[in-house]
Design a protein around this motif. Structure first.
Motif, short mmCIF file in Angstrom:
data_model
loop_
_atom_site.label_atom_id
_atom_site.label_comp_id
_atom_site.label_asym_id
_atom_site.label_seq_id
_atom_site.Cartn_x
_atom_site.Cartn_y
_atom_site.Cartn_z
N LEU A 60 32.15 35.28 45.55
CA LEU A 60 33.16 34.23 45.54
C LEU A 60 32.51 32.89 45.17
O LEU A 60 31.53 32.47 45.79
N ILE A 61 33.04 32.24 44.17
CA ILE A 61 32.46 31.00 43.67
C ILE A 61 32.84 29.84 44.57
O ILE A 61 32.00 29.03 44.97
N PHE A 62 34.13 29.72 44.86
CA PHE A 62 34.59 28.68 45.77
C PHE A 62 35.99 29.00 46.25
O PHE A 62 36.70 29.82 45.65
N GLY A 63 36.39 28.37 47.34
CA GLY A 63 37.74 28.48 47.85
C GLY A 63 37.98 29.76 48.62
O GLY A 63 37.07 30.50 48.98
N SER A 64 39.25 30.00 48.88
CA SER A 64 39.65 31.22 49.58
C SER A 64 39.57 32.43 48.65
O SER A 64 39.75 32.31 47.44
N TRP A 65 39.36 33.58 49.21
CA TRP A 65 39.28 34.77 48.38
C TRP A 65 40.61 35.01 47.66
O TRP A 65 40.64 35.57 46.56
N LYS A 66 41.70 34.56 48.26
CA LYS A 66 43.01 34.74 47.62
C LYS A 66 43.15 33.90 46.36
O LYS A 66 44.02 34.14 45.53
N GLY A 67 42.28 32.89 46.23
CA GLY A 67 42.31 32.08 45.01
C GLY A 67 41.69 32.79 43.82
O GLY A 67 41.79 32.31 42.70
N GLN A 68 41.01 33.92 44.08
CA GLN A 68 40.50 34.80 43.03
C GLN A 68 39.38 34.20 42.19
O GLN A 68 39.13 34.66 41.08
N ARG A 69 38.66 33.23 42.71
CA ARG A 69 37.54 32.64 41.96
C ARG A 69 36.26 33.44 42.22
O ARG A 69 35.33 32.99 42.87
N PHE A 70 36.24 34.64 41.68
CA PHE A 70 35.08 35.51 41.83
C PHE A 70 34.30 35.58 40.54
O PHE A 70 34.86 35.55 39.45
N ARG A 71 33.00 35.72 40.69
CA ARG A 71 32.15 35.76 39.52
C ARG A 71 32.19 37.12 38.83
O ARG A 71 32.12 37.21 37.61
N TYR A 72 32.28 38.19 39.62
CA TYR A 72 32.20 39.54 39.06
C TYR A 72 33.44 40.35 39.39
O TYR A 72 33.89 40.36 40.54
N TRP A 73 33.92 41.05 38.38
CA TRP A 73 35.10 41.90 38.52
C TRP A 73 34.81 43.28 37.93
O TRP A 73 34.08 43.39 36.94
N GLY A 74 35.43 44.29 38.53
CA GLY A 74 35.37 45.61 37.94
C GLY A 74 36.43 45.77 36.88
O GLY A 74 37.25 44.87 36.65
N GLN A 75 36.43 46.94 36.24
CA GLN A 75 37.38 47.22 35.17
C GLN A 75 38.72 47.72 35.70
O GLN A 75 39.71 47.74 34.97
N GLY A 76 38.74 48.12 36.95
CA GLY A 76 39.99 48.54 37.55
C GLY A 76 40.16 50.05 37.58
O GLY A 76 39.56 50.78 36.79
N THR A 77 40.98 50.49 38.52
CA THR A 77 41.36 51.89 38.61
C THR A 77 42.88 51.93 38.80
O THR A 77 43.43 51.19 39.62
N GLN A 78 43.54 52.77 38.03
CA GLN A 78 45.00 52.80 38.01
C GLN A 78 45.54 53.66 39.15
O GLN A 78 45.09 54.80 39.34
N VAL A 79 46.52 53.13 39.83
CA VAL A 79 47.25 53.89 40.85
C VAL A 79 48.71 53.95 40.41
O VAL A 79 49.33 52.92 40.16
N THR A 80 49.23 55.17 40.32
CA THR A 80 50.61 55.38 39.92
C THR A 80 51.30 56.23 40.97
O THR A 80 50.83 57.32 41.28
N VAL A 81 52.39 55.72 41.50
CA VAL A 81 53.13 56.41 42.55
C VAL A 81 54.53 56.73 42.04
O VAL A 81 55.24 55.86 41.55
N SER A 82 54.91 57.98 42.17
CA SER A 82 56.25 58.38 41.70
C SER A 82 56.92 59.33 42.68
O SER A 82 56.25 59.81 43.61
#
Length: 121
Positions: A99-121
């Motif tokens: 986290l660069i600054f602020g609250s984690w909810k502000g999303q100011r992170f230096r590193y992010w993953g590529q993501g994993t998809q979740v699909t619910v049906s």
């Protein structure tokens, strides 16, 4: 620099469960805050949960007990357990750290993953 790799997503039926994992390539950041976010189609990315090295946790405002974040510092891994999945949980789930600054909810992170998809049906 650290790489984050998410896994564990997939297609599940309404009411099912999933455990997402996110592993960091370096132990350098294993004392940093780790967080999960999600982004549904045509919606803004939102914070799901965060966990500190101490094990303290915080959750997004929409979370109502169905999500549990945990971490294994020895494995440089953070987990997100999701129970009672419903179609509104369909989204790409991302983890982030340093986290660069602020609250984690502000999303100011230096590193992010590529993501994993979740699909619910």
């Amino acid at each position: 620099h650290v790489q984050l790799v998410e896994s564990g997503g997939g297609s599940v039926q309404d009411g099912g469960s999933l455990r997402l994992s996110c592993t960091a390539s370096s132990s350098t950041h294993n004392k940093r805050l780790l967080a999960w976010f999600r982004q549904a189609p045509e919606k803004e990315r939102e914070g799901v949960a965060a966990i500190w090295f101490s094990g303290s946790t915080e959750y997004g405002d929409f979370v109502k007990g169905r999500f549990t974040i945990s971490r294994d510092n020895a494995k440089n891994t953070v987990y997100l357990q999701i129970n009672s999945l419903n179609p509104e949980d369909t989204a790409m789930y991302y983890c982030a750290t340093d986290l660069i600054f602020g609250s984690w909810k502000g999303q100011r992170f230096r590193y992010w993953g590529q993501g994993t998809q979740v699909t619910v049906s």
